[in-house]
Design a protein around this motif. Structure first.
Motif, PDB file in Angstrom:
ATOM      1  N   ALA A 134      38.355  49.601  43.903  1.00  0.00           N
ATOM      2  CA  ALA A 134      39.165  48.211  43.840  1.00  0.00           C
ATOM      3  C   ALA A 134      39.735  47.780  45.233  1.00  0.00           C
ATOM      4  O   ALA A 134      39.479  46.772  45.869  1.00  0.00           O
ATOM      5  CB  ALA A 134      40.386  48.313  43.005  1.00  0.00           C
ATOM      6  N   PRO A 139      45.832  42.288  45.835  1.00  0.00           N
ATOM      7  CA  PRO A 139      45.853  41.411  44.881  1.00  0.00           C
ATOM      8  C   PRO A 139      45.777  41.857  43.481  1.00  0.00           C
ATOM      9  O   PRO A 139      44.854  42.649  43.106  1.00  0.00           O
ATOM     10  CB  PRO A 139      44.907  40.125  45.102  1.00  0.00           C
ATOM     11  CG  PRO A 139      44.539  40.335  46.554  1.00  0.00           C
ATOM     12  CD  PRO A 139      44.765  41.965  46.707  1.00  0.00           C
ATOM     13  N   VAL A 140      46.620  41.628  42.480  1.00  0.00           N
ATOM     14  CA  VAL A 140      46.778  42.067  41.030  1.00  0.00           C
ATOM     15  C   VAL A 140      45.435  41.914  40.203  1.00  0.00           C
ATOM     16  O   VAL A 140      45.107  42.754  39.582  1.00  0.00           O
ATOM     17  CB  VAL A 140      47.863  41.552  40.420  1.00  0.00           C
ATOM     18  CG1 VAL A 140      48.036  42.111  38.997  1.00  0.00           C
ATOM     19  CG2 VAL A 140      49.457  41.929  41.116  1.00  0.00           C
ATOM     20  N   TRP A 141      44.681  40.707  40.557  1.00  0.00           N
ATOM     21  CA  TRP A 141      43.738  40.271  39.915  1.00  0.00           C
ATOM     22  C   TRP A 141      42.374  41.367  39.888  1.00  0.00           C
ATOM     23  O   TRP A 141      41.514  41.408  39.339  1.00  0.00           O
ATOM     24  CB  TRP A 141      43.357  38.913  40.266  1.00  0.00           C
ATOM     25  CG  TRP A 141      42.706  38.629  41.387  1.00  0.00           C
ATOM     26  CD1 TRP A 141      43.608  38.161  42.397  1.00  0.00           C
ATOM     27  CD2 TRP A 141      41.433  38.778  41.850  1.00  0.00           C
ATOM     28  NE1 TRP A 141      42.860  37.898  43.516  1.00  0.00           N
ATOM     29  CE2 TRP A 141      41.508  38.155  43.430  1.00  0.00           C
ATOM     30  CE3 TRP A 141      40.162  39.113  41.440  1.00  0.00           C
ATOM     31  CZ2 TRP A 141      40.285  38.218  44.187  1.00  0.00           C
ATOM     32  CZ3 TRP A 141      39.262  38.935  42.335  1.00  0.00           C
ATOM     33  CH2 TRP A 141      39.109  38.528  43.539  1.00  0.00           C
ATOM     34  N   TYR A 142      42.527  41.872  41.338  1.00  0.00           N
ATOM     35  CA  TYR A 142      41.420  43.034  41.542  1.00  0.00           C
ATOM     36  C   TYR A 142      41.198  44.062  40.507  1.00  0.00           C
ATOM     37  O   TYR A 142      40.519  44.623  40.154  1.00  0.00           O
ATOM     38  CB  TYR A 142      41.427  43.603  42.666  1.00  0.00           C
ATOM     39  CG  TYR A 142      41.000  43.031  44.041  1.00  0.00           C
ATOM     40  CD1 TYR A 142      39.961  43.386  44.614  1.00  0.00           C
ATOM     41  CD2 TYR A 142      41.662  41.945  44.512  1.00  0.00           C
ATOM     42  CE1 TYR A 142      39.144  42.428  45.668  1.00  0.00           C
ATOM     43  CE2 TYR A 142      41.208  41.172  45.465  1.00  0.00           C
ATOM     44  CZ  TYR A 142      39.717  41.264  46.073  1.00  0.00           C
ATOM     45  OH  TYR A 142      38.967  40.788  47.193  1.00  0.00           O
ATOM     46  N   PRO A 161      42.274  44.055  36.868  1.00  0.00           N
ATOM     47  CA  PRO A 161      41.723  43.691  35.596  1.00  0.00           C
ATOM     48  C   PRO A 161      40.055  43.580  35.820  1.00  0.00           C
ATOM     49  O   PRO A 161      39.290  43.688  34.909  1.00  0.00           O
ATOM     50  CB  PRO A 161      42.261  42.751  34.855  1.00  0.00           C
ATOM     51  CG  PRO A 161      42.983  41.958  36.139  1.00  0.00           C
ATOM     52  CD  PRO A 161      43.370  43.083  36.942  1.00  0.00           C
ATOM     53  N   THR A 162      39.917  43.034  37.021  1.00  0.00           N
ATOM     54  CA  THR A 162      38.478  42.815  37.225  1.00  0.00           C
ATOM     55  C   THR A 162      37.826  44.115  37.414  1.00  0.00           C
ATOM     56  O   THR A 162      36.533  44.001  36.902  1.00  0.00           O
ATOM     57  CB  THR A 162      38.179  41.807  38.456  1.00  0.00           C
ATOM     58  OG1 THR A 162      39.120  40.638  38.441  1.00  0.00           O
ATOM     59  CG2 THR A 162      36.817  41.902  38.908  1.00  0.00           C
TER      60      THR A 162
END
Length: 409
Positions: A32, A371-374, A376-377
């Motif tokens: 990540a 970034p937080v979205w990394y 869950p991705t």
């Protein structure tokens, strides 16, 4: 599907399951952050310079004669260069240009009061003055670079001098930094004890060396002619003509003065200069991608290897389940659900580790916040990788005939 048999089985294999959870967690944490760093580097590499890069090339000339009339020499050189077929513009420029790694920086103050504060403190800090990077060149260098005057006017021929310049131009970012909402045109700025008037605002162009702190567009341009034996000429031509134009320029300039030095390293297109400037970023991207893909590959091997081991170890159990009515789909779903739980545990731990690792990188290398979205991705990617890795062993387990399985010891 009931989870109790799966959880009971995992309790009997705590060490192997725990090691796989830890491997998944470390993979998520590292991958990540590596993906984020790659994205940052890619964004940096594709930073627009503001110039017509695809049409520009540079050639550096080093004179050897002492007491040479530099102004006459540059005029003769430029006249020769402009006669080369395909050359649309030729100008002499200072050594500082976007991505050149050569900085020509000045302490500039927006008024006399700021200048006095800076001089009294012997520092630009808290004085209202700026350390600003400067680009210079001979007449027509703005157009040759591909810059546009968006407010005010261009430099006039009599403003191109070899000493203190009477006029300057600012980028929009520099004008905003100096004067805020005030109209910058006609304002006087001070570089040391010398004052210059702002006559125009130009389209965006970046500093020679990117800082990444929001000040990359703060640039000043002035009409200062080169006045030494070493000169850089900038040529503008069609992209397909650049290599030919560079070769012809070297030949023509050498013919004017055979004693001059025209080093091979001083002839390059702007595309080459950009590539040289971002070489370290390109290398870092390759290393990060290799490390990330390597970790994912090892994790996939770990998942597949453990699943194969458990299929061999549970052959009798699988056969018994088949004998009492379990279908092939049930066996397949069992291994997939087991893998989902193991990877899920690793993903939860990995998210925490990824944030901790990002905090360490922020404190030591000034990396931005992840970034937080990394997270869950990355979690979805690892779940998908786990399901693909366990698919082959699970299919092999589902094809075990009940009779063969129940007879195995």
């Amino acid at each position: 599907m009931a989870l109790r048999p799966i959880l009971s089985s995992l309790r009997h294999h705590k060490l192997t399951a725990g090691l796989l959870v830890l491997q998944v967690a470390l993979t998520l944490a590292i991958v990540a952050n590596a993906a984020f760093m790659v994205a940052q580097r890619l964004q940096r590499i594709h930073t627009p310079s503001g110039l017509a890069e695809q049409q520009l090339s540079l050639i550096r000339v080093e004179g050897t004669a002492k007491d040479e009339n530099h102004e006459a020499r540059h005029a003769a050189d430029l006249d020769t260069l402009r006669r080369i077929p395909g050359v649309q513009a030729a100008v002499a420029v200072g050594w500082a240009l976007p991505f050149s790694s050569s900085v020509n920086s000045y302490g500039v103050c927006p008024n006399e009061e700021a200048l006095k504060r800076a001089m009294a403190a012997s520092s630009l800090d808290h004085s209202g003055c700026l350390s600003i990077d400067t680009y210079s060149g001979s007449q027509g260098f703005l157009q040759a670079l591909g810059l546009r005057v968006i407010a005010g006017r261009d430099f006039t021929p009599d403003e191109y001098v070899t000493g203190d310049v009477p006029a300057i131009m600012l980028t929009r970012a520099a004008a905003r930094k100096f004067f805020g909402d005030k109209d910058p045109l006609g304002q006087v700025v001070f570089a040391g004890k010398h004052s210059s008037r702002v006559v125009g605002i130009v389209s965006d162009v970046v500093r020679p060396m990117l800082r990444g702190d929001g000040s990359d567009g703060e640039v000043m341009l002035w009409p200062q002619l080169p006045d030494d034996n070493e000169t850089t000429y900038l040529l503008r031509s069609a992209p397909a003509d650049r290599d030919r134009v560079l070769a012809a320029a070297a030949t023509a300039l050498q013919a004017l003065d055979p004693d001059r030095l025209i080093p091979e390293a001083g002839r390059r297109t702007y595309t080459q200069m950009r590539e040289d400037y971002f070489q370290r970023d390109t290398t870092m991207i390759g290393l990060l991608l290799s490390a990330g893909l390597g970790l994912l590959f090892v994790t996939a091997l770990g998942v597949a290897g453990l699943a194969n081991f458990w299929v061999q170890q549970r052959t009798r159990t699988i056969g018994i389940r088949r004998a009492i009515g379990a279908t092939r789909t049930d066996i397949l779903r069992y291994f997939q659900a087991e893998n989902f739980l193991i990877v899920g545990g690793g993903v939860v731990l990995g998210m925490v580790l990824a944030l901790i690792l990002n905090l360490l990188l922020m404190s030591r290398y000034e990396l931005p916040r992840l970034p937080v979205w990394y997270l869950p991705t990355g979690a979805l990617a690892l779940w998908a990788l786990g399901q693909l890795s366990v698919l082959a062993p699970a299919l092999r387990a589902s094809r075990v005939p009940p009779v063969v399985a129940t007879r195995s010891v």
